[in-house]
Design a protein around this motif. Structure first.
Motif, PDB file in Angstrom:
ATOM      1  N   ARG A  38      11.533   0.659  -2.818  1.00  5.31           N
ATOM      2  CA  ARG A  38      12.663  -0.124  -2.292  1.00  5.31           C
ATOM      3  C   ARG A  38      12.191  -1.508  -1.801  1.00  5.31           C
ATOM      4  O   ARG A  38      12.821  -2.524  -2.043  1.00  5.31           O
ATOM      5  CB  ARG A  38      13.297   0.657  -1.156  1.00  5.31           C
ATOM      6  N   LYS A  39      11.046  -1.528  -1.131  1.00  2.00           N
ATOM      7  CA  LYS A  39      10.524  -2.809  -0.617  1.00  2.00           C
ATOM      8  C   LYS A  39      10.066  -3.687  -1.793  1.00  2.00           C
ATOM      9  O   LYS A  39      10.260  -4.903  -1.780  1.00  2.00           O
ATOM     10  CB  LYS A  39       9.315  -2.596   0.306  1.00  2.00           C
ATOM     11  N   ARG A  91      -5.771   3.610  -6.830  1.00  2.00           N
ATOM     12  CA  ARG A  91      -6.745   4.258  -5.934  1.00  2.00           C
ATOM     13  C   ARG A  91      -6.225   4.181  -4.504  1.00  2.00           C
ATOM     14  O   ARG A  91      -5.184   3.559  -4.253  1.00  2.00           O
ATOM     15  CB  ARG A  91      -8.124   3.591  -6.037  1.00  2.00           C
ATOM     16  N   PHE A 145      -6.306   3.050  -0.457  1.00  2.00           N
ATOM     17  CA  PHE A 145      -6.523   1.764   0.220  1.00  2.00           C
ATOM     18  C   PHE A 145      -7.973   1.581   0.656  1.00  2.00           C
ATOM     19  O   PHE A 145      -8.611   2.511   1.143  1.00  2.00           O
ATOM     20  CB  PHE A 145      -5.595   1.700   1.441  1.00  2.00           C
ATOM     21  N   ALA A 161       3.221   1.394   3.222  1.00  2.00           N
ATOM     22  CA  ALA A 161       4.296   2.382   3.062  1.00  2.00           C
ATOM     23  C   ALA A 161       3.765   3.684   2.487  1.00  2.00           C
ATOM     24  O   ALA A 161       4.390   4.287   1.613  1.00  2.00           O
ATOM     25  CB  ALA A 161       5.401   1.803   2.177  1.00  2.00           C
ATOM     26  N   VAL A 181      -1.472  -0.954  -4.231  1.00  2.00           N
ATOM     27  CA  VAL A 181      -2.638  -0.067  -4.168  1.00  2.00           C
ATOM     28  C   VAL A 181      -2.151   1.324  -3.790  1.00  2.00           C
ATOM     29  O   VAL A 181      -1.581   1.516  -2.702  1.00  2.00           O
ATOM     30  CB  VAL A 181      -3.678  -0.567  -3.133  1.00  2.00           C
ATOM     31  N   SER A 182      -2.321   2.284  -4.709  1.00  2.00           N
ATOM     32  CA  SER A 182      -1.863   3.650  -4.457  1.00  2.00           C
ATOM     33  C   SER A 182      -2.355   4.572  -5.567  1.00  2.00           C
ATOM     34  O   SER A 182      -2.300   4.201  -6.737  1.00  2.00           O
ATOM     35  CB  SER A 182      -0.321   3.674  -4.426  1.00  2.00           C
ATOM     36  N   ALA A 227       5.981   0.844   7.320  1.00  2.00           N
ATOM     37  CA  ALA A 227       7.232   1.584   7.127  1.00  2.00           C
ATOM     38  C   ALA A 227       7.558   2.537   8.272  1.00  2.00           C
ATOM     39  O   ALA A 227       8.729   2.773   8.557  1.00  2.00           O
ATOM     40  CB  ALA A 227       7.173   2.332   5.804  1.00  2.00           C
ATOM     41  N   VAL A 276       0.861  -1.181   0.000  1.00  2.00           N
ATOM     42  CA  VAL A 276       0.000   0.000   0.000  1.00  2.00           C
ATOM     43  C   VAL A 276       0.900   1.235   0.000  1.00  2.00           C
ATOM     44  O   VAL A 276       1.740   1.397   0.888  1.00  2.00           O
ATOM     45  CB  VAL A 276      -0.947   0.009   1.226  1.00  2.00           C
ATOM     46  N   GLY A 277       0.722   2.073  -1.029  1.00  2.00           N
ATOM     47  CA  GLY A 277       1.616   3.214  -1.233  1.00  2.00           C
ATOM     48  C   GLY A 277       2.622   2.842  -2.309  1.00  2.00           C
ATOM     49  O   GLY A 277       2.961   1.658  -2.462  1.00  2.00           O
ATOM     50  N   ALA A 278       3.059   3.860  -3.072  1.00  2.00           N
ATOM     51  CA  ALA A 278       3.983   3.570  -4.174  1.00  2.00           C
ATOM     52  C   ALA A 278       4.997   4.706  -4.334  1.00  2.00           C
ATOM     53  O   ALA A 278       5.309   5.139  -5.442  1.00  2.00           O
ATOM     54  CB  ALA A 278       3.200   3.326  -5.467  1.00  2.00           C
ATOM     55  N   ALA A 335       8.198   2.496  -0.720  1.00  2.00           N
ATOM     56  CA  ALA A 335       7.506   1.327  -1.288  1.00  2.00           C
ATOM     57  C   ALA A 335       8.329   0.732  -2.426  1.00  2.00           C
ATOM     58  O   ALA A 335       8.443  -0.498  -2.540  1.00  2.00           O
ATOM     59  CB  ALA A 335       6.124   1.740  -1.797  1.00  2.00           C
ATOM     60  N   ASN A 369      -1.579   3.953   7.177  1.00  2.00           N
ATOM     61  CA  ASN A 369      -0.746   2.790   7.535  1.00  2.00           C
ATOM     62  C   ASN A 369      -1.360   2.036   8.713  1.00  2.00           C
ATOM     63  O   ASN A 369      -1.392   0.803   8.732  1.00  2.00           O
ATOM     64  CB  ASN A 369       0.691   3.232   7.858  1.00  2.00           C
ATOM     65  N   ALA A 398       8.923   6.363  -2.734  1.00  2.00           N
ATOM     66  CA  ALA A 398      10.319   5.900  -2.736  1.00  2.00           C
ATOM     67  C   ALA A 398      10.525   4.698  -1.810  1.00  2.00           C
ATOM     68  O   ALA A 398      11.240   3.748  -2.156  1.00  2.00           O
ATOM     69  CB  ALA A 398      11.223   7.049  -2.310  1.00  2.00           C
ATOM     70  N   GLN A 439       0.935   8.605   4.934  1.00  2.00           N
ATOM     71  CA  GLN A 439      -0.145   8.971   5.857  1.00  2.00           C
ATOM     72  C   GLN A 439      -0.155   7.976   7.014  1.00  2.00           C
ATOM     73  O   GLN A 439      -0.586   6.832   6.832  1.00  2.00           O
ATOM     74  CB  GLN A 439      -1.511   8.912   5.154  1.00  2.00           C
TER      75      GLN A 439
HETATM   76  N1  LIG Z   1      11.140   2.097   6.335  1.00  2.00           N
HETATM   77  C1  LIG Z   1      11.920   2.929   5.743  1.00  2.00           C
HETATM   78  O1  LIG Z   1      12.932   2.547   5.211  1.00  2.00           O
HETATM   79  C2  LIG Z   1      11.541   4.358   5.711  1.00  2.00           C
HETATM   80  C3  LIG Z   1      10.262   4.725   6.045  1.00  2.00           C
HETATM   81  N2  LIG Z   1       9.867   5.995   5.938  1.00  2.00           N
HETATM   82  C4  LIG Z   1       8.416   6.218   6.103  1.00  2.00           C
HETATM   83  O2  LIG Z   1       7.794   5.644   4.919  1.00  2.00           O
HETATM   84  C5  LIG Z   1       6.653   6.360   4.542  1.00  2.00           C
HETATM   85  C6  LIG Z   1       6.617   6.617   3.049  1.00  2.00           C
HETATM   86  O3  LIG Z   1       7.697   7.406   2.646  1.00  2.00           O
HETATM   87  P1  LIG Z   1       7.939   7.782   1.099  1.00  2.00           P
HETATM   88  O4  LIG Z   1       7.889   6.587   0.237  1.00  2.00           O
HETATM   89  O5  LIG Z   1       9.158   8.612   1.086  1.00  2.00           O
HETATM   90  O6  LIG Z   1       6.651   8.701   0.798  1.00  2.00           O
HETATM   91  P2  LIG Z   1       6.106   9.250  -0.606  1.00  2.00           P
HETATM   92  O7  LIG Z   1       5.418  10.519  -0.313  1.00  2.00           O
HETATM   93  O8  LIG Z   1       7.182   9.204  -1.652  1.00  2.00           O
HETATM   94  O9  LIG Z   1       5.018   8.165  -1.049  1.00  2.00           O
HETATM   95  C7  LIG Z   1       3.819   7.998  -0.406  1.00  2.00           C
HETATM   96  C8  LIG Z   1       2.926   7.101  -1.258  1.00  2.00           C
HETATM   97  O10 LIG Z   1       1.753   6.791  -0.516  1.00  2.00           O
HETATM   98  C9  LIG Z   1       0.660   6.833  -1.393  1.00  2.00           C
HETATM   99  N3  LIG Z   1      -0.597   7.062  -0.636  1.00  2.00           N
HETATM  100  C10 LIG Z   1      -0.997   8.157   0.063  1.00  2.00           C
HETATM  101  N4  LIG Z   1      -2.204   7.952   0.597  1.00  2.00           N
HETATM  102  C11 LIG Z   1      -2.597   6.710   0.248  1.00  2.00           C
HETATM  103  C12 LIG Z   1      -3.764   5.909   0.504  1.00  2.00           C
HETATM  104  N5  LIG Z   1      -4.789   6.382   1.249  1.00  2.00           N
HETATM  105  N6  LIG Z   1      -3.821   4.675  -0.020  1.00  2.00           N
HETATM  106  C13 LIG Z   1      -2.813   4.190  -0.772  1.00  2.00           C
HETATM  107  N7  LIG Z   1      -1.682   4.883  -1.039  1.00  2.00           N
HETATM  108  C14 LIG Z   1      -1.579   6.118  -0.536  1.00  2.00           C
HETATM  109  C15 LIG Z   1       0.967   7.962  -2.346  1.00  2.00           C
HETATM  110  O11 LIG Z   1       0.228   7.827  -3.546  1.00  2.00           O
HETATM  111  C16 LIG Z   1       2.470   7.724  -2.563  1.00  2.00           C
HETATM  112  O12 LIG Z   1       2.654   6.793  -3.618  1.00  2.00           O
HETATM  113  C17 LIG Z   1       6.640   7.582   5.427  1.00  2.00           C
HETATM  114  O13 LIG Z   1       5.655   7.326   6.406  1.00  2.00           O
HETATM  115  C18 LIG Z   1       7.991   7.642   6.105  1.00  2.00           C
HETATM  116  O14 LIG Z   1       7.881   8.076   7.444  1.00  2.00           O
HETATM  117  C19 LIG Z   1      10.714   6.963   5.509  1.00  2.00           C
HETATM  118  C20 LIG Z   1      12.030   6.686   5.218  1.00  2.00           C
HETATM  119  C21 LIG Z   1      12.525   5.340   5.278  1.00  2.00           C
END
Ligand SMILES: NC(=O)C1=CN([C@@H]2O[C@H](COP(=O)(O)OP(=O)(O)OC[C@H]3O[C@@H](n4cnc5c(N)ncnc54)[C@H](O)[C@@H]3O)[C@@H](O)[C@H]2O)C=CC1
Ligand SMILES: C[C@@]1(CC(=O)O)c2cc3[nH]c(cc4nc(cc5[nH]c(cc(n2)[C@H]1CCC(=O)O)[C@@](C)(CC(=O)O)[C@@H]5CCC(=O)O)C(CC(=O)O)=C4CCC(=O)O)c(CCC(=O)O)c3CC(=O)O
Length: 208
Positions: free
Chosen positions: A20-21, A57, A59, A73, A35-36, A96, A12-14, A18, A80, A16, A76
Motif C-alpha cells: 500500500r505504501k 534478502r 534488512f 513495514a 529489501v525483503s 508501520a 523494508v518488508g514487502a 508495504a 522495524n 500487504a 517483525q
Molecule cells: N500502517 C498500517 O497501515 C498498518 C500497519 N500494520 C503493521 O505493519 C506490519 C506489516 O504488516 P503486513 O504487511 O500485513 O505483514 P506481512 O506479514 O504481510 O509482511 C511482512 C513482510 O516483512 C518481510 N520481512 C520479514 N522480516 C524481514 C527482514 N528481517 N527484513 C526485511 N523484510 C522482512 C516479509 O518478507 C514480508 O514481506 C505489521 O507490523 C503490522 O503491525 C498493520 C496493519 C496496517
C-alpha cells in the motif's frame, strides 16, 4: 504533499502494508528499492517490470544509507526498530507499527487528476481515514479531474491578463461555481471552457 520524484527511497518488508505504501511512492515517481526475503505478487510484478528494485534478502544495517525516505513495514517489530536505529536525523522515516517514532505518516488519499484530497487522523484511528476516503470518493467523482483541468487553463489565461490583485482575485473566484462541476458531470464542460476563454480573450485585447 512531499515532492519525492526521482528521490531514492527504501522500503523494508514487502507484505500487504508495504504494498500500500509502495503504491503511493510509485505514484509520486520516487525511485524505490525494496529489501525483503518475500514479496506479494503485486510487488514481484513491479520488480519484474523494473518499477521497483527488489533486493531479496533480510534488512542489513547499511541499507538505508543515502535514502531520502524510508519505510519500515516488516511484521517483525524488532526489525522495524533496527531500521529506525540506522536512520540519520535528516532522513524521513515511517514505521508501520510505531507512529510515535515515525517522522511522517501516510494519509488516505483520494485522487482526481491533479486534485488530491488527503485525510489523516494523526494515527488516532486509521480506519476512519479510509472510511472518509470512501465517502468522499462518492461525493467527489471523476468530474472534479476535468473541472480542475478547466480551472488550470482558465487561471493561466487570467494571470496572463496582468490585472491588479483585486481584479485577478475577482475573476478567479468566478469560476469556483457548481455549474461547472455539473457541466463536467454531463460532459459539456468543453463548451463552457470555450466561452470562458473567449470572454477572457476579449479582456486581454481591451485597452485599459
Ligand atoms: N500502517 C498500517 O497501515 C498498518 C500497519 N500494520 C503493521 O505493519 C506490519 C506489516 O504488516 P503486513 O504487511 O500485513 O505483514 P506481512 O506479514 O504481510 O509482511 C511482512 C513482510 O516483512 C518481510 N520481512 C520479514 N522480516 C524481514 C527482514 N528481517 N527484513 C526485511 N523484510 C522482512 C516479509 O518478507 C514480508 O514481506 C505489521 O507490523 C503490522 O503491525 C498493520 C496493519 C496496517
Ligand atoms: C500511524 C499510521 C502509520 C502509517 O502507516 O503511516 C498507521 C498505523 C497503523 N494502522 C493500523 C491498522 C490499519 N490501517 C489501515 C489503513 C490505513 N492506514 C493508513 C495509515 C496509517 N496507519 C498511519 C496513520 C494515518 C491516520 O491515522 O490517518 C492509511 C490511511 C494510509 C496507508 O496505509 O497508506 C490506510 C488507509 C488507506 C486507504 O484505504 O485509503 C487499516 C484498514 C485496512 O487495512 O483496511 C487498518 C486495520 C484497522 C482495522 O482492523 O479495521 C495499525 C495496526 C493497529 C490497528 O489495527 O489499529 C497501525 C499501527 C499502529 O497504529 O500502531
Amino acid at each position: 504533499m512531499l515532492n519525492i520524484q526521482g528521490k531514492d527511497c527504501l522500503v523494508v518488508g514487502a507484505g500487504a502494508v508495504a504494498e500500500r505504501k509502495l503504491k503511493k511512492l510509485l505514484a509520486a515517481k520516487a525511485k524505490v528499492r525494496v529489501v525483503s526475503p518475500q514479496a506479494t505478487p503485486t510487488i514481484r510484478g513491479w520488480a519484474q517490470q523494473e518499477q521497483v528494485e527488489w533486493v531479496k534478502r533480510t534488512f542489513q544495517a547499511d541499507d538505508a544509507r543515502g535514502a531520502t525516505l524510508i519505510v519500515a513495514a516488516t511484521d517483525q517489530a524488532e526489525v522495524n526498530i533496527a531500521v529506525y536505529e540506522t536512520v540519520k536525523p535528516q532522513q524521513w522515516i515511517n514505521i508501520a507499527d510505531r507512529p510515535d517514532l515515525s517522522t511522517f505518516i501516510f494519509p488516505a488519499v483520494l485522487t482526481r487528476g491533479d486534485l488530491q484530497l488527503s485525510i489523516s487522523t494523526a494515527g488516532a484511528y486509521p480506519g476512519l481515514a479510509k472510511h472518509l476516503r470512501k465517502k468522499l470518493e462518492r461525493e467527489y467523482g471523476l468530474e472534479y479531474g476535468s473541472y480542475l483541468t478547466f480551472l488550470k487553463e482558465v487561471r493561466q489565461q487570467i494571470l496572463s491578463l496582468g490585472l491588479n490583485k483585486t481584479e485577478t482575485s475577482k475573476l478567479l473566484r468566478m469560476y469556483l461555481d457548481e455549474r461547472y462541476v455539473e457541466a463536467a458531470k454531463e460532459g459539456v464542460l468543453d463548451e463552457l471552457e470555450q466561452a470562458a476563454l473567449e470572454e477572457l480573450a476579449i479582456l486581454k485585447n481591451k485597452p485599459n
